[in-house]
Motif scaffolding. Sequence first.
Motif, PDB file in Angstrom:
ATOM      1  N   ARG A  73       0.854  -1.180   0.000  1.00 24.17           N
ATOM      2  CA  ARG A  73       0.000   0.000   0.000  1.00 24.17           C
ATOM      3  C   ARG A  73       0.893   1.233   0.000  1.00 24.17           C
ATOM      4  O   ARG A  73       2.035   1.192   0.439  1.00 24.17           O
ATOM      5  CB  ARG A  73      -0.908   0.034   1.241  1.00 24.17           C
ATOM      6  CG  ARG A  73      -1.927  -1.088   1.315  1.00 24.17           C
ATOM      7  CD  ARG A  73      -3.091  -0.841   0.362  1.00 24.17           C
ATOM      8  NE  ARG A  73      -4.170  -1.803   0.567  1.00 24.17           N
ATOM      9  CZ  ARG A  73      -4.254  -2.970  -0.034  1.00 24.17           C
ATOM     10  NH1 ARG A  73      -3.288  -3.332  -0.874  1.00 24.17           N
ATOM     11  NH2 ARG A  73      -5.268  -3.790   0.180  1.00 24.17           N
ATOM     12  N   LEU A  74       0.364   2.338  -0.468  1.00 25.41           N
ATOM     13  CA  LEU A  74       1.134   3.578  -0.465  1.00 25.41           C
ATOM     14  C   LEU A  74       1.391   4.032   0.970  1.00 25.41           C
ATOM     15  O   LEU A  74       0.488   4.048   1.802  1.00 25.41           O
ATOM     16  CB  LEU A  74       0.371   4.670  -1.212  1.00 25.41           C
ATOM     17  CG  LEU A  74       1.050   6.041  -1.261  1.00 25.41           C
ATOM     18  CD1 LEU A  74       2.305   5.990  -2.122  1.00 25.41           C
ATOM     19  CD2 LEU A  74       0.088   7.100  -1.783  1.00 25.41           C
ATOM     20  N   ASP A  75       2.635   4.383   1.260  1.00 24.48           N
ATOM     21  CA  ASP A  75       3.002   4.952   2.544  1.00 24.48           C
ATOM     22  C   ASP A  75       2.916   6.471   2.424  1.00 24.48           C
ATOM     23  O   ASP A  75       3.715   7.100   1.732  1.00 24.48           O
ATOM     24  CB  ASP A  75       4.426   4.526   2.926  1.00 24.48           C
ATOM     25  CG  ASP A  75       4.829   5.005   4.318  1.00 24.48           C
ATOM     26  OD1 ASP A  75       4.109   5.828   4.899  1.00 24.48           O
ATOM     27  OD2 ASP A  75       5.877   4.551   4.813  1.00 24.48           O
ATOM     28  N   ASP A  76       1.918   7.071   3.093  1.00 25.10           N
ATOM     29  CA  ASP A  76       1.726   8.520   2.991  1.00 25.10           C
ATOM     30  C   ASP A  76       2.949   9.289   3.459  1.00 25.10           C
ATOM     31  O   ASP A  76       3.164  10.433   3.048  1.00 25.10           O
ATOM     32  CB  ASP A  76       0.506   8.950   3.811  1.00 25.10           C
ATOM     33  CG  ASP A  76      -0.798   8.461   3.200  1.00 25.10           C
ATOM     34  OD1 ASP A  76      -0.793   8.086   2.012  1.00 25.10           O
ATOM     35  OD2 ASP A  76      -1.817   8.434   3.913  1.00 25.10           O
ATOM     36  N   ASN A 100      -1.844  12.358  -5.587  1.00 25.39           N
ATOM     37  CA  ASN A 100      -2.054  11.386  -4.518  1.00 25.39           C
ATOM     38  C   ASN A 100      -2.797  10.153  -5.023  1.00 25.39           C
ATOM     39  O   ASN A 100      -2.446   9.019  -4.675  1.00 25.39           O
ATOM     40  CB  ASN A 100      -2.831  12.023  -3.368  1.00 25.39           C
ATOM     41  CG  ASN A 100      -1.956  12.752  -2.385  1.00 25.39           C
ATOM     42  OD1 ASN A 100      -1.751  12.299  -1.260  1.00 25.39           O
ATOM     43  ND2 ASN A 100      -1.417  13.884  -2.780  1.00 25.39           N
ATOM     44  N   ALA A 103      -0.483   8.060  -7.316  1.00 21.49           N
ATOM     45  CA  ALA A 103       0.523   7.386  -6.499  1.00 21.49           C
ATOM     46  C   ALA A 103      -0.091   6.280  -5.658  1.00 21.49           C
ATOM     47  O   ALA A 103       0.532   5.241  -5.412  1.00 21.49           O
ATOM     48  CB  ALA A 103       1.235   8.399  -5.604  1.00 21.49           C
ATOM     49  N   ASP A 104      -1.342   6.471  -5.227  1.00 22.31           N
ATOM     50  CA  ASP A 104      -2.028   5.449  -4.444  1.00 22.31           C
ATOM     51  C   ASP A 104      -2.233   4.182  -5.266  1.00 22.31           C
ATOM     52  O   ASP A 104      -2.112   3.067  -4.750  1.00 22.31           O
ATOM     53  CB  ASP A 104      -3.374   6.009  -3.970  1.00 22.31           C
ATOM     54  CG  ASP A 104      -4.046   5.107  -2.957  1.00 22.31           C
ATOM     55  OD1 ASP A 104      -3.376   4.660  -2.009  1.00 22.31           O
ATOM     56  OD2 ASP A 104      -5.254   4.846  -3.105  1.00 22.31           O
ATOM     57  N   VAL A 107       1.309   2.678  -5.807  1.00 22.45           N
ATOM     58  CA  VAL A 107       1.834   2.244  -4.511  1.00 22.45           C
ATOM     59  C   VAL A 107       3.159   2.920  -4.155  1.00 22.45           C
ATOM     60  O   VAL A 107       3.446   3.176  -3.002  1.00 22.45           O
ATOM     61  CB  VAL A 107       1.993   0.703  -4.442  1.00 22.45           C
ATOM     62  CG1 VAL A 107       2.619   0.272  -3.124  1.00 22.45           C
ATOM     63  CG2 VAL A 107       0.663   0.010  -4.652  1.00 22.45           C
ATOM     64  N   ILE A 108       3.971   3.236  -5.151  1.00 28.69           N
ATOM     65  CA  ILE A 108       5.297   3.803  -4.922  1.00 28.69           C
ATOM     66  C   ILE A 108       5.293   5.265  -5.356  1.00 28.69           C
ATOM     67  O   ILE A 108       4.721   5.613  -6.386  1.00 28.69           O
ATOM     68  CB  ILE A 108       6.365   3.002  -5.697  1.00 28.69           C
ATOM     69  CG1 ILE A 108       6.416   1.570  -5.153  1.00 28.69           C
ATOM     70  CG2 ILE A 108       7.733   3.659  -5.617  1.00 28.69           C
ATOM     71  CD1 ILE A 108       7.257   0.638  -5.981  1.00 28.69           C
ATOM     72  N   VAL A 109       5.962   6.123  -4.581  1.00 29.50           N
ATOM     73  CA  VAL A 109       6.035   7.545  -4.901  1.00 29.50           C
ATOM     74  C   VAL A 109       7.196   7.796  -5.865  1.00 29.50           C
ATOM     75  O   VAL A 109       8.332   7.389  -5.606  1.00 29.50           O
ATOM     76  CB  VAL A 109       6.223   8.394  -3.631  1.00 29.50           C
ATOM     77  CG1 VAL A 109       6.460   9.855  -3.992  1.00 29.50           C
ATOM     78  CG2 VAL A 109       4.996   8.273  -2.730  1.00 29.50           C
TER      79      VAL A 109
END
Length: 229
Positions: A73-76, A100, A103-104, A107-109
């Motif tokens: 999962r995406l890490d905010d 956002n 990226a969500d 999963v990776i920014v």
Amino acid sequence: MIRSARRHRLALGLAAAGSALTLAACGADESVDAEDTAAEEAAVEDEEPEDTEEGSAGDGEWNTGEIPDELPRLDDGDLPDEEPDSEASLSDKIAWEAFNDVADVGVIVDPDAAWECPDIEGEEGEEATCTVTYFGEDFDYEVTMEGGGGFIVNYEAALPEGPIVREAAENAIRYSAETEEVRCDMDEVLRTPLDTDDVVQCEARDGDDTIDYSIGVNGYGTMNPSPEM
């Protein structure tokens, strides 16, 4: 065309609410010191990837990595510190939400991502298409304003296509198969309509056993790894 629709509610700052809402186009701040950038690029070139077999960047070799504790999962906390403040224009705020949402799904920014919207006044029924550049791919973010009241504005956003990132796909397989060795038949980033099955074909290896996997994405952009029996 299948789209992933998301509803958003944004609070307008006092400065924006008190203006005529003639908003400027938005985008990411690209002011970077050239020397620092060159040094960072040189450092990246010299680094060896961790927990990865040599030659595993999509040429059929196995990638080895740690098994995640949960489906990726995406890490905010990885998001850049560029969120617009309360007095930013509506266009800037929606562009940030667009980044956002993309990226969500991925999963990776992407540290080099960019996001922009045309002028958006916030009138009910107004439509606009924003653009998020993510790992070199441009993704449309289609906005339909639903109006609001006071300092609140509502809108619905749709992603006709979303990204699947190789690193995230492999980690999804590792989690599902509970094994470190994985390979997926895909480029580093793949664009796909959301709510689609069997987008990516992968394999997981545990000792002498090999299991075929496919990855699809649901309407919310969440990856679904499935073993093929």
